[in-house]
Design a protein around this motif. Sequence first.
Motif, PDB file in Angstrom:
ATOM      1  N   TYR A 109      17.286   5.098  42.464  1.00 33.49           N
ATOM      2  CA  TYR A 109      15.155   5.569  42.361  1.00 33.49           C
ATOM      3  C   TYR A 109      14.407   4.894  42.237  1.00 33.49           C
ATOM      4  CZ  TYR A 109      17.600  10.186  42.665  1.00 33.49           C
ATOM      5  OH  TYR A 109      18.678  11.540  43.553  1.00 33.49           O
ATOM      6  N   HIS A 110      13.620   4.653  42.612  1.00 34.93           N
ATOM      7  CA  HIS A 110      12.568   3.353  42.990  1.00 34.93           C
ATOM      8  C   HIS A 110      11.436   4.009  42.255  1.00 34.93           C
ATOM      9  CE1 HIS A 110      15.747   2.123  46.349  1.00 34.93           C
ATOM     10  NE2 HIS A 110      15.220   0.482  45.052  1.00 34.93           N
ATOM     11  N   ASP A 111      10.907   3.476  41.200  1.00 30.95           N
ATOM     12  CA  ASP A 111       9.841   3.883  41.046  1.00 30.95           C
ATOM     13  C   ASP A 111       8.176   4.251  42.283  1.00 30.95           C
ATOM     14  OD1 ASP A 111       8.200   1.432  40.415  1.00 30.95           O
ATOM     15  OD2 ASP A 111       9.396   1.776  38.235  1.00 30.95           O
ATOM     16  N   ASN A 112       7.029   4.264  41.838  1.00 33.14           N
ATOM     17  CA  ASN A 112       6.283   4.270  42.709  1.00 33.14           C
ATOM     18  C   ASN A 112       5.930   2.803  42.864  1.00 33.14           C
ATOM     19  OD1 ASN A 112       5.970   7.076  42.719  1.00 33.14           O
ATOM     20  ND2 ASN A 112       4.359   6.650  41.467  1.00 33.14           N
ATOM     21  N   SER A 113       5.193   1.762  42.331  1.00 30.93           N
ATOM     22  CA  SER A 113       4.819   0.390  42.530  1.00 30.93           C
ATOM     23  C   SER A 113       6.336  -0.207  43.026  1.00 30.93           C
ATOM     24  CB  SER A 113       4.961   0.022  40.947  1.00 30.93           C
ATOM     25  OG  SER A 113       6.253  -0.101  39.864  1.00 30.93           O
ATOM     26  N   GLU A 114       7.604   0.419  43.287  1.00 36.69           N
ATOM     27  CA  GLU A 114       8.959  -0.391  43.501  1.00 36.69           C
ATOM     28  C   GLU A 114       8.612  -0.402  44.803  1.00 36.69           C
ATOM     29  OE1 GLU A 114      11.995  -1.409  40.052  1.00 36.69           O
ATOM     30  OE2 GLU A 114      12.077   0.964  40.882  1.00 36.69           O
ATOM     31  N   ILE A 115       8.433   1.381  45.216  1.00 40.53           N
ATOM     32  CA  ILE A 115       8.051   2.009  46.820  1.00 40.53           C
ATOM     33  C   ILE A 115       7.264   0.684  47.162  1.00 40.53           C
ATOM     34  CG2 ILE A 115       7.717   3.843  48.255  1.00 40.53           C
ATOM     35  CD1 ILE A 115       8.860   5.222  46.265  1.00 40.53           C
ATOM     36  N   LYS A 116       5.790   0.505  46.821  1.00 39.35           N
ATOM     37  CA  LYS A 116       4.405  -0.118  47.688  1.00 39.35           C
ATOM     38  C   LYS A 116       5.253  -1.640  47.664  1.00 39.35           C
ATOM     39  CE  LYS A 116       0.536  -2.024  46.134  1.00 39.35           C
ATOM     40  NZ  LYS A 116      -0.286  -2.190  45.047  1.00 39.35           N
ATOM     41  N   GLY A 155       7.139  16.678  42.827  1.00 42.94           N
ATOM     42  CA  GLY A 155       7.366  15.745  42.277  1.00 42.94           C
ATOM     43  C   GLY A 155       8.658  15.456  41.708  1.00 42.94           C
ATOM     44  N   ASN A 156       8.917  16.983  41.276  1.00 44.06           N
ATOM     45  CA  ASN A 156      10.890  16.787  40.926  1.00 44.06           C
ATOM     46  C   ASN A 156      11.696  16.555  41.910  1.00 44.06           C
ATOM     47  OD1 ASN A 156       9.925  19.644  41.130  1.00 44.06           O
ATOM     48  ND2 ASN A 156      11.016  20.112  39.912  1.00 44.06           N
ATOM     49  N   GLU A 157      11.284  17.306  43.212  1.00 41.60           N
ATOM     50  CA  GLU A 157      12.335  16.951  44.017  1.00 41.60           C
ATOM     51  C   GLU A 157      11.973  15.093  45.034  1.00 41.60           C
ATOM     52  OE1 GLU A 157      11.442  20.407  46.676  1.00 41.60           O
ATOM     53  OE2 GLU A 157      11.249  21.507  44.984  1.00 41.60           O
ATOM     54  N   VAL A 158      13.330  14.890  44.608  1.00 39.03           N
ATOM     55  CA  VAL A 158      13.040  13.480  44.516  1.00 39.03           C
ATOM     56  C   VAL A 158      13.817  13.016  45.656  1.00 39.03           C
ATOM     57  CG1 VAL A 158      12.521  12.876  42.624  1.00 39.03           C
ATOM     58  CG2 VAL A 158      14.987  13.092  42.494  1.00 39.03           C
ATOM     59  N   LEU A 159      14.955  13.464  46.076  1.00 39.69           N
ATOM     60  CA  LEU A 159      16.042  12.631  47.225  1.00 39.69           C
ATOM     61  C   LEU A 159      15.384  12.228  48.785  1.00 39.69           C
ATOM     62  CD1 LEU A 159      18.326  12.279  47.790  1.00 39.69           C
ATOM     63  CD2 LEU A 159      19.019  14.703  49.424  1.00 39.69           C
ATOM     64  N   GLY A 160      14.208  13.094  48.784  1.00 40.56           N
ATOM     65  CA  GLY A 160      13.513  12.707  50.074  1.00 40.56           C
ATOM     66  C   GLY A 160      13.484  11.071  50.083  1.00 40.56           C
ATOM     67  N   ARG A 161      12.649  10.944  48.859  1.00 42.64           N
ATOM     68  CA  ARG A 161      12.026   9.094  48.865  1.00 42.64           C
ATOM     69  C   ARG A 161      13.123   8.590  48.587  1.00 42.64           C
ATOM     70  NH1 ARG A 161       8.060   8.610  44.235  1.00 42.64           N
ATOM     71  NH2 ARG A 161       9.583   6.760  43.773  1.00 42.64           N
ATOM     72  N   VAL A 162      14.748   8.843  48.702  1.00 41.36           N
ATOM     73  CA  VAL A 162      16.085   7.701  48.670  1.00 41.36           C
ATOM     74  C   VAL A 162      16.134   8.265  50.394  1.00 41.36           C
ATOM     75  CG1 VAL A 162      17.892   7.536  48.313  1.00 41.36           C
ATOM     76  CG2 VAL A 162      16.206   7.934  46.247  1.00 41.36           C
ATOM     77  N   THR A 212       6.064   9.634  49.262  1.00 42.88           N
ATOM     78  CA  THR A 212       5.843   9.844  48.242  1.00 42.88           C
ATOM     79  C   THR A 212       4.480  10.545  48.242  1.00 42.88           C
ATOM     80  OG1 THR A 212       5.172  10.256  45.933  1.00 42.88           O
ATOM     81  CG2 THR A 212       5.027   8.303  46.638  1.00 42.88           C
ATOM     82  N   MET A 213       4.650  12.015  48.834  1.00 34.26           N
ATOM     83  CA  MET A 213       2.854  12.642  48.297  1.00 34.26           C
ATOM     84  C   MET A 213       2.777  13.566  46.953  1.00 34.26           C
ATOM     85  SD  MET A 213       2.287  15.644  50.974  1.00 34.26           S
ATOM     86  CE  MET A 213       0.827  16.692  50.381  1.00 34.26           C
ATOM     87  N   ASN A 214       3.277  13.327  46.672  1.00 33.68           N
ATOM     88  CA  ASN A 214       3.464  13.473  44.886  1.00 33.68           C
ATOM     89  C   ASN A 214       3.544  12.571  43.886  1.00 33.68           C
ATOM     90  OD1 ASN A 214       2.557  14.748  42.569  1.00 33.68           O
ATOM     91  ND2 ASN A 214       3.488  16.280  42.698  1.00 33.68           N
ATOM     92  N   PRO A 215       3.503  10.956  44.029  1.00 33.71           N
ATOM     93  CA  PRO A 215       3.559   9.504  42.911  1.00 33.71           C
ATOM     94  C   PRO A 215       3.465  10.143  41.543  1.00 33.71           C
ATOM     95  CG  PRO A 215       1.747   9.149  44.105  1.00 33.71           C
ATOM     96  CD  PRO A 215       2.168  10.621  44.843  1.00 33.71           C
ATOM     97  N   ASP A 216       1.926  11.254  41.445  1.00 38.76           N
ATOM     98  CA  ASP A 216       2.019  11.451  40.325  1.00 38.76           C
ATOM     99  C   ASP A 216       2.816  12.590  39.566  1.00 38.76           C
ATOM    100  OD1 ASP A 216      -0.784   9.768  39.831  1.00 38.76           O
ATOM    101  OD2 ASP A 216      -1.528  11.745  40.315  1.00 38.76           O
ATOM    102  N   GLY A 217       3.507  13.551  40.140  1.00 38.70           N
ATOM    103  CA  GLY A 217       4.524  14.373  39.902  1.00 38.70           C
ATOM    104  C   GLY A 217       5.843  13.803  39.488  1.00 38.70           C
ATOM    105  N   PHE A 218       6.255  12.728  40.396  1.00 41.02           N
ATOM    106  CA  PHE A 218       7.501  12.252  40.088  1.00 41.02           C
ATOM    107  C   PHE A 218       7.511  11.673  38.613  1.00 41.02           C
ATOM    108  CE2 PHE A 218       9.530   7.904  40.435  1.00 41.02           C
ATOM    109  CZ  PHE A 218      10.962   7.907  40.864  1.00 41.02           C
ATOM    110  N   ASP A 219       5.938  10.712  38.566  1.00 42.69           N
ATOM    111  CA  ASP A 219       6.056   9.639  36.621  1.00 42.69           C
ATOM    112  C   ASP A 219       6.326  10.600  36.114  1.00 42.69           C
ATOM    113  OD1 ASP A 219       5.689   7.862  38.568  1.00 42.69           O
ATOM    114  OD2 ASP A 219       3.383   8.246  38.043  1.00 42.69           O
ATOM    115  N   SER A 220       5.831  12.370  35.981  1.00 39.88           N
ATOM    116  CA  SER A 220       6.527  13.268  35.528  1.00 39.88           C
ATOM    117  C   SER A 220       7.193  14.015  34.864  1.00 39.88           C
ATOM    118  CB  SER A 220       5.067  14.242  35.406  1.00 39.88           C
ATOM    119  OG  SER A 220       5.204  15.420  36.051  1.00 39.88           O
ATOM    120  N   SER A 221       8.125  13.716  36.138  1.00 40.59           N
ATOM    121  CA  SER A 221       9.262  14.603  36.430  1.00 40.59           C
ATOM    122  C   SER A 221      10.634  14.474  35.472  1.00 40.59           C
ATOM    123  CB  SER A 221       9.560  14.775  38.197  1.00 40.59           C
ATOM    124  OG  SER A 221      10.430  13.390  37.875  1.00 40.59           O
ATOM    125  N   ASP A 222      11.248  15.264  34.536  1.00 34.99           N
ATOM    126  CA  ASP A 222      12.638  14.264  34.002  1.00 34.99           C
ATOM    127  C   ASP A 222      14.300  14.687  35.183  1.00 34.99           C
ATOM    128  OD1 ASP A 222      13.907  17.129  34.411  1.00 34.99           O
ATOM    129  OD2 ASP A 222      12.282  17.911  32.687  1.00 34.99           O
TER     130      ASP A 222
END
Length: 454
Positions: free
Chosen positions: A21-28, A83-90, A124-134
């Motif tokens: 799982y790459h964080d938002n800055s890594e995706i950029k 933001g907590n549904e993360v597989l799509g990012r990968v 990612t359409m919801n980078p803020d949600g991803f940042d706060s997800s567990d």
Amino acid sequence: MSPLILFLSFLTPITALEFRYHDNSEIKDYLTQISTSNPNITYLYSIGQSVTGQELWVLALGLSPRRHTVGIPEFKYVANMHGNEVLGRVLLLQLIDDLVRGYRNNEKWALYLLNSTRIHILPTMNPDGFDSSDTDCLFSQGRFNHNGIDLNRNFPDAFAGLRRRQQLDEEKREPEVKAVIDWLRTESFVLSANLHGGAVVASYPYDNSNGGSELVNGASVSPDDDVFIHLAKIYSYKHASMHQGERCRDSRPFLDGITNGYQWYPLEGGMQDYNYVWAQCLELTLEVSCCKYPPVKELPALWTDNREALLAFIQQVHLGVKGRVFDSSGVPVHNAVVEVRGRNNMCPFRTNQHGEYYRLLLPGNYSFTVTYPGHEVLTETLTVPYGPDYYSALKHDFQLRQLAMTTGRTLPTSPSPTCNYTRIVEAGGDVNRLAWTELTAGLGLVMVLRSLSD
């Protein structure tokens, strides 16, 4: 070695993108590196910002990635709306890597796709949600955006009623939603899917209903229901197991791995209905994992499960027929109404600024009616083959003839972003009269325009 250089070192053509799982800055950073290294087939742009100011980055891929090319359909994938549904990012990062790598290696499947299609990917359409997800499978936080709003309940809804639409228009729409709405106004998307998690199923419009004629046996049926079912089955049967209808812990089994959205559960303000009704873009919601945040060790297998389906779904953008509408002087016209008999869409499909139309249809014979102010109504029957096999829909242009004398009664030439059309078809063999009632939410205005034909 800096962390960024170390990260980018994994992205060379020799080494595959790492499964994690790459964080938002890594995706950029990844998207920047890909676009910089492959400027001939990729272009990176932002459609807006999240609540906290994070850019919503999109990578476009194709032979002309920076701008639309007449005759080349626009396709998009969107992930991480929740933001907590993360597989799509990968999956979408892996898809980008796969497409670019395949094209550079002259693999036929990649050449065919990118030569015939302009593909837009928003990881990612919801980078803020991803940042706060567990990482909890089902109950993790981070679903909503930074303002605590579910983005998949924040779009205008064709079935919500005038008062509800007025309220939404008067309120400040979430910036992520506004960014997507504005995006849809700048690109003529033909086909799309948004990736979610928590189930394994392909869901299709409508997600909502007002209990009208669209409600059939518990499903809210759209005019293009046959096409939507076909599209959903393409994904489910190309997926490793979705078509088997296996149920997740908190969901029921789905026949063929597909479902009508409303029949699953009603949803007001969803993105897929907005795409279909107002943007002429047929969109599915793809639930790609029972676990919303799958363990890292499962990511390679989940990519393998979805890869063929993701590619096959893109190819379906070549269903049906495409072309341009020209006026009597041979000039392509914007906002000509292009309709298919028997498919009474709430917002009639119209030509874009290049005079183009795209209509996703299954093989068969269809009667088209083209209407443009000051010109005779044109009706033609077309025989449509199965275009995806050849990476091109049937190409057909319509040439209009100018009216010798106009009656002053013409169709509206500029569709409203709040357009909701109710069709009134009087009895008779052919359609003798069509009435459009436009409910303009911001003004509360009801305007009935009628076009009479012989």
